[in-house]
Design a protein around this motif. Structure first.
Motif, PDB file in Angstrom:
ATOM      1  N   GLU A 145      -3.500  -5.929  -1.925  1.00  0.00           N
ATOM      2  CA  GLU A 145      -4.679  -6.796  -1.838  1.00  0.00           C
ATOM      3  C   GLU A 145      -4.499  -7.849  -0.758  1.00  0.00           C
ATOM      4  O   GLU A 145      -5.432  -8.172  -0.017  1.00  0.00           O
ATOM      5  CB  GLU A 145      -4.939  -7.458  -3.192  1.00  0.00           C
ATOM      6  CG  GLU A 145      -6.262  -8.174  -3.289  1.00  0.00           C
ATOM      7  CD  GLU A 145      -7.438  -7.234  -3.068  1.00  0.00           C
ATOM      8  OE1 GLU A 145      -8.411  -7.683  -2.432  1.00  0.00           O
ATOM      9  OE2 GLU A 145      -7.389  -6.067  -3.503  1.00  0.00           O
ATOM     10  N   SER A 146      -3.300  -8.384  -0.634  1.00  0.00           N
ATOM     11  CA  SER A 146      -3.030  -9.364   0.419  1.00  0.00           C
ATOM     12  C   SER A 146      -3.206  -8.723   1.791  1.00  0.00           C
ATOM     13  O   SER A 146      -3.758  -9.342   2.717  1.00  0.00           O
ATOM     14  CB  SER A 146      -1.602  -9.898   0.264  1.00  0.00           C
ATOM     15  OG  SER A 146      -1.265 -10.721   1.339  1.00  0.00           O
ATOM     16  N   ASP A 147      -2.759  -7.485   1.930  1.00  0.00           N
ATOM     17  CA  ASP A 147      -2.927  -6.777   3.189  1.00  0.00           C
ATOM     18  C   ASP A 147      -4.398  -6.543   3.495  1.00  0.00           C
ATOM     19  O   ASP A 147      -4.836  -6.712   4.644  1.00  0.00           O
ATOM     20  CB  ASP A 147      -2.180  -5.442   3.123  1.00  0.00           C
ATOM     21  CG  ASP A 147      -2.104  -4.759   4.465  1.00  0.00           C
ATOM     22  OD1 ASP A 147      -1.934  -5.475   5.479  1.00  0.00           O
ATOM     23  OD2 ASP A 147      -2.232  -3.515   4.498  1.00  0.00           O
ATOM     24  N   ARG A 148      -5.183  -6.189   2.484  1.00  0.00           N
ATOM     25  CA  ARG A 148      -6.617  -6.004   2.677  1.00  0.00           C
ATOM     26  C   ARG A 148      -7.282  -7.301   3.117  1.00  0.00           C
ATOM     27  O   ARG A 148      -8.160  -7.301   3.988  1.00  0.00           O
ATOM     28  CB  ARG A 148      -7.275  -5.519   1.383  1.00  0.00           C
ATOM     29  CG  ARG A 148      -7.041  -4.082   1.097  1.00  0.00           C
ATOM     30  CD  ARG A 148      -7.799  -3.671  -0.131  1.00  0.00           C
ATOM     31  NE  ARG A 148      -7.373  -2.359  -0.559  1.00  0.00           N
ATOM     32  CZ  ARG A 148      -7.533  -1.893  -1.773  1.00  0.00           C
ATOM     33  NH1 ARG A 148      -8.089  -2.635  -2.701  1.00  0.00           N
ATOM     34  NH2 ARG A 148      -7.130  -0.666  -2.075  1.00  0.00           N
ATOM     35  N   GLU A 149      -6.878  -8.411   2.523  1.00  0.00           N
ATOM     36  CA  GLU A 149      -7.464  -9.707   2.884  1.00  0.00           C
ATOM     37  C   GLU A 149      -7.137 -10.064   4.323  1.00  0.00           C
ATOM     38  O   GLU A 149      -7.988 -10.567   5.067  1.00  0.00           O
ATOM     39  CB  GLU A 149      -6.958 -10.789   1.933  1.00  0.00           C
ATOM     40  CG  GLU A 149      -7.652 -12.125   2.116  1.00  0.00           C
ATOM     41  CD  GLU A 149      -7.221 -13.133   1.076  1.00  0.00           C
ATOM     42  OE1 GLU A 149      -7.262 -14.326   1.411  1.00  0.00           O
ATOM     43  OE2 GLU A 149      -6.852 -12.738  -0.039  1.00  0.00           O
ATOM     44  N   LYS A 150      -5.909  -9.798   4.736  1.00  0.00           N
ATOM     45  CA  LYS A 150      -5.535 -10.059   6.131  1.00  0.00           C
ATOM     46  C   LYS A 150      -6.366  -9.200   7.080  1.00  0.00           C
ATOM     47  O   LYS A 150      -6.800  -9.659   8.134  1.00  0.00           O
ATOM     48  CB  LYS A 150      -4.050  -9.795   6.353  1.00  0.00           C
ATOM     49  CG  LYS A 150      -3.155 -10.845   5.782  1.00  0.00           C
ATOM     50  CD  LYS A 150      -1.696 -10.506   6.031  1.00  0.00           C
ATOM     51  CE  LYS A 150      -0.785 -11.499   5.352  1.00  0.00           C
ATOM     52  NZ  LYS A 150       0.612 -11.163   5.525  1.00  0.00           N
ATOM     53  N   MET A 151      -6.564  -7.928   6.706  1.00  0.00           N
ATOM     54  CA  MET A 151      -7.383  -7.051   7.551  1.00  0.00           C
ATOM     55  C   MET A 151      -8.818  -7.572   7.633  1.00  0.00           C
ATOM     56  O   MET A 151      -9.448  -7.556   8.699  1.00  0.00           O
ATOM     57  CB  MET A 151      -7.374  -5.616   6.996  1.00  0.00           C
ATOM     58  CG  MET A 151      -6.079  -4.892   7.260  1.00  0.00           C
ATOM     59  SD  MET A 151      -5.939  -3.239   6.525  1.00  0.00           S
ATOM     60  CE  MET A 151      -7.543  -2.575   6.633  1.00  0.00           C
TER      61      MET A 151
END
Length: 169
Positions: free
Chosen positions: A120-126
């Motif tokens: 989820e953190s990676d998705r938010e960064k994207m």
């Protein structure tokens, strides 16, 4: 024990002639004395070898020596040592079981909680990167409204939903 006795052969003294010279006689006597010395050396080495064989009969194995320590070490000390070793074995086994269970808990927790959180953190960064590429998030839109997810201050046409990579509508 068997004692070996060497019988001297008379053939050493027999020659073709009946007469011997002093030199031949001295040589034959010297060769006989050398043979006797060699026989004595052989007898001595045989005696030493026999002693080694006797020692082999009395050799103990390591386990037999440990078992013989029962007579040397008092019963109270043996019991104390045995109880100490049992206690160490119990606590070692208990510690290994506890470590195994704790590692199972931490591993499954990481897979169930931390891994989805990282995704989820990676998705938010994207999403943040995508918004910054579209022209800046946070700028006011036309008419004073906040931009939709598409960002960039541009509203999508009516009936078309704005979407970002990784976001499911």
């Amino acid at each position: 024990m068997v004692k070996l006795v060497e019988i001297e052969d008379d053939a050493v003294f027999d020659d073709d002639s009946q007469y011997t010279t002093d030199d031949e006689e001295n040589e034959s006597v010297a060769s006989l004395s050398e043979k006797e010395e060699e026989d004595e050396d052989e007898n001595e080495s045989d005696f030493d070898f026999e002693d080694d064989e006797d020692d082999e009969d009395f050799e103990e194995t390591f386990l037999e020596r440990i078992q013989a320590l029962k007579d040397i070490i008092p019963l109270e000390k043996r019991r104390a040592f045995s109880s100490a070793m049992s206690s160490i074995s119990y606590w070692g086994t208990f510690g290994m079981h506890l470590a195994g269970k704790l590692s199972w808990v931490f591993t499954t927790s990481a897979l169930l909680v931390v891994f989805p959180l990282a995704l989820e953190s990676d998705r938010e960064k994207m999403m943040m990167q995508w918004e910054s590429e579209q022209g800046g998030a946070g700028e006011g839109a036309i008419g004073g409204q906040q931009p939709m997810l598409g960002g960039g201050g541009v509203m999508p046409p009516p009936g078309i939903a704005s979407s970002a990579p990784g976001i499911v509508a």
